[in-house]
Design an enzyme around this catalytic site. Structure first.
Site, PDB file in Angstrom:
ATOM      1  N   HIS A 161      44.059 -26.117 -15.158  1.00 40.17           N
ATOM      2  CA  HIS A 161      45.360 -26.527 -14.614  1.00 40.17           C
ATOM      3  C   HIS A 161      45.895 -25.509 -13.612  1.00 40.17           C
ATOM      4  O   HIS A 161      46.588 -25.867 -12.669  1.00 40.17           O
ATOM      5  CB  HIS A 161      46.357 -26.746 -15.755  1.00 40.17           C
ATOM      6  CG  HIS A 161      46.482 -25.582 -16.684  1.00 40.17           C
ATOM      7  ND1 HIS A 161      45.482 -25.238 -17.567  1.00 40.17           N
ATOM      8  CD2 HIS A 161      47.474 -24.670 -16.862  1.00 40.17           C
ATOM      9  CE1 HIS A 161      45.869 -24.177 -18.247  1.00 40.17           C
ATOM     10  NE2 HIS A 161      47.066 -23.809 -17.836  1.00 40.17           N
ATOM     11  N   GLY A 189      43.869 -19.881 -12.916  1.00 43.28           N
ATOM     12  CA  GLY A 189      45.091 -19.250 -12.426  1.00 43.28           C
ATOM     13  C   GLY A 189      44.807 -17.945 -11.707  1.00 43.28           C
ATOM     14  O   GLY A 189      45.284 -17.703 -10.596  1.00 43.28           O
ATOM     15  N   GLY A 234      41.408 -16.646 -11.661  1.00 40.42           N
ATOM     16  CA  GLY A 234      39.974 -16.590 -11.349  1.00 40.42           C
ATOM     17  C   GLY A 234      39.204 -15.732 -12.347  1.00 40.42           C
ATOM     18  O   GLY A 234      37.972 -15.708 -12.331  1.00 40.42           O
ATOM     19  N   ILE A 235      39.939 -15.047 -13.213  1.00 36.17           N
ATOM     20  CA  ILE A 235      39.284 -14.075 -14.101  1.00 36.17           C
ATOM     21  C   ILE A 235      38.588 -14.768 -15.280  1.00 36.17           C
ATOM     22  O   ILE A 235      37.383 -14.562 -15.511  1.00 36.17           O
ATOM     23  CB  ILE A 235      40.299 -13.028 -14.598  1.00 36.17           C
ATOM     24  CG1 ILE A 235      40.835 -12.207 -13.412  1.00 36.17           C
ATOM     25  CG2 ILE A 235      39.638 -12.083 -15.615  1.00 36.17           C
ATOM     26  CD1 ILE A 235      41.993 -11.284 -13.749  1.00 36.17           C
ATOM     27  N   GLY A 236      39.326 -15.573 -16.020  1.00 35.06           N
ATOM     28  CA  GLY A 236      38.727 -16.212 -17.199  1.00 35.06           C
ATOM     29  C   GLY A 236      37.533 -17.079 -16.838  1.00 35.06           C
ATOM     30  O   GLY A 236      36.498 -17.071 -17.525  1.00 35.06           O
ATOM     31  N   HIS A 272      24.744  -9.229  -0.456  1.00 30.63           N
ATOM     32  CA  HIS A 272      24.215  -8.209  -1.369  1.00 30.63           C
ATOM     33  C   HIS A 272      23.827  -8.745  -2.740  1.00 30.63           C
ATOM     34  O   HIS A 272      22.851  -8.288  -3.329  1.00 30.63           O
ATOM     35  CB  HIS A 272      25.249  -7.090  -1.581  1.00 30.63           C
ATOM     36  CG  HIS A 272      25.517  -6.272  -0.363  1.00 30.63           C
ATOM     37  ND1 HIS A 272      26.007  -4.982  -0.422  1.00 30.63           N
ATOM     38  CD2 HIS A 272      25.388  -6.551   0.955  1.00 30.63           C
ATOM     39  CE1 HIS A 272      26.160  -4.508   0.799  1.00 30.63           C
ATOM     40  NE2 HIS A 272      25.806  -5.442   1.658  1.00 30.63           N
ATOM     41  N   ARG A 332      16.127  -3.984  -1.214  1.00 30.31           N
ATOM     42  CA  ARG A 332      16.950  -3.217  -2.152  1.00 30.31           C
ATOM     43  C   ARG A 332      17.927  -4.131  -2.908  1.00 30.31           C
ATOM     44  O   ARG A 332      18.212  -3.914  -4.078  1.00 30.31           O
ATOM     45  CB  ARG A 332      17.684  -2.067  -1.467  1.00 30.31           C
ATOM     46  CG  ARG A 332      18.800  -2.452  -0.531  1.00 30.31           C
ATOM     47  CD  ARG A 332      19.379  -1.211   0.153  1.00 30.31           C
ATOM     48  NE  ARG A 332      20.622  -1.478   0.871  1.00 30.31           N
ATOM     49  CZ  ARG A 332      20.685  -2.099   2.048  1.00 30.31           C
ATOM     50  NH1 ARG A 332      19.596  -2.542   2.637  1.00 30.31           N
ATOM     51  NH2 ARG A 332      21.851  -2.290   2.647  1.00 30.31           N
ATOM     52  N   HIS A 333      18.383  -5.154  -2.235  1.00 30.64           N
ATOM     53  CA  HIS A 333      19.293  -6.087  -2.909  1.00 30.64           C
ATOM     54  C   HIS A 333      18.538  -6.985  -3.880  1.00 30.64           C
ATOM     55  O   HIS A 333      19.024  -7.275  -4.968  1.00 30.64           O
ATOM     56  CB  HIS A 333      20.077  -6.906  -1.885  1.00 30.64           C
ATOM     57  CG  HIS A 333      21.014  -6.068  -1.068  1.00 30.64           C
ATOM     58  ND1 HIS A 333      21.905  -5.184  -1.649  1.00 30.64           N
ATOM     59  CD2 HIS A 333      21.173  -5.948   0.269  1.00 30.64           C
ATOM     60  CE1 HIS A 333      22.592  -4.571  -0.699  1.00 30.64           C
ATOM     61  NE2 HIS A 333      22.158  -5.009   0.474  1.00 30.64           N
TER      62      HIS A 333
END
Ligand code: RB5
Length: 143
Positions: free
Chosen positions: A8, A65, A67-69, A97, A132-133
């Site tokens: 939501h 809300g 983007g973290i969870g 990268h 390297r990436h």
């Protein structure tokens, strides 16, 4: 095919993202949610992560809300590299990268103008293919 998922807190911004993808002629599969009614972000993060993990979709976009969870949840899935980005520099760098395959954003953090630039940067920047990436990405799944 781009997998889309939001809760939501990300619903309104996701409507802008969908409109933008349509204008660009890009195909997407919408895993919900379908309204601003309170819901549980892991449901949608898991659906998008599974769609990308299985190869059904090449990339995913997740919005809650903050983007973290939604990014924490997606990153529990092997092979998912979900990058929480609120600026274009990060969106470009994570493709170059990290070969990130899912973009996460916070609908309560960024406005639609910036968010759509971040989406375009994420979708239009190829992986650098630098050794390297590649080595560092391979190391992510090592115990
Ligand atoms: C929902 O209120 C909010 O917690 C969710 O959208 C997200 O921000 C969680 O990380």
């Amino acid at each position: 095919m781009i997998a889309l998922g939001c809760d939501h807190g990300g619903f309104e911004l996701m409507q802008e993202v969908k409109k933008h993808l349509k204008e660009r002629g890009l195909e997407f599969k919408d895993f919900g949610t379908d309204s601003t009614a309170s819901c549980d972000y892991p449901v949608y993060a898991k659906a998008v992560a599974k769609a990308v993990q299985s190869g059904e979709c090449e990339k995913g976009i997740l919005i809650c809300g903050t983007g973290i969870g939604i990014s924490i949840t997606a990153n529990k899935f092997k092979g998912i590299r979900c990058a929480l980005c609120h600026d274009c520099f990060s969106a470009e760098a994570t493709r170059l990268h990290n070969d990130a395959n899912v973009l996460a954003m916070g609908g309560r953090v960024v406005g639609p103008g910036l968010a759509l630039k971040i989406v375009d940067t994420f979708l239009d920047t190829p992986f650098s293919e630098e050794e390297r990436h590649k080595r560092r990405i391979a190391m992510i799944d090592e115990k």
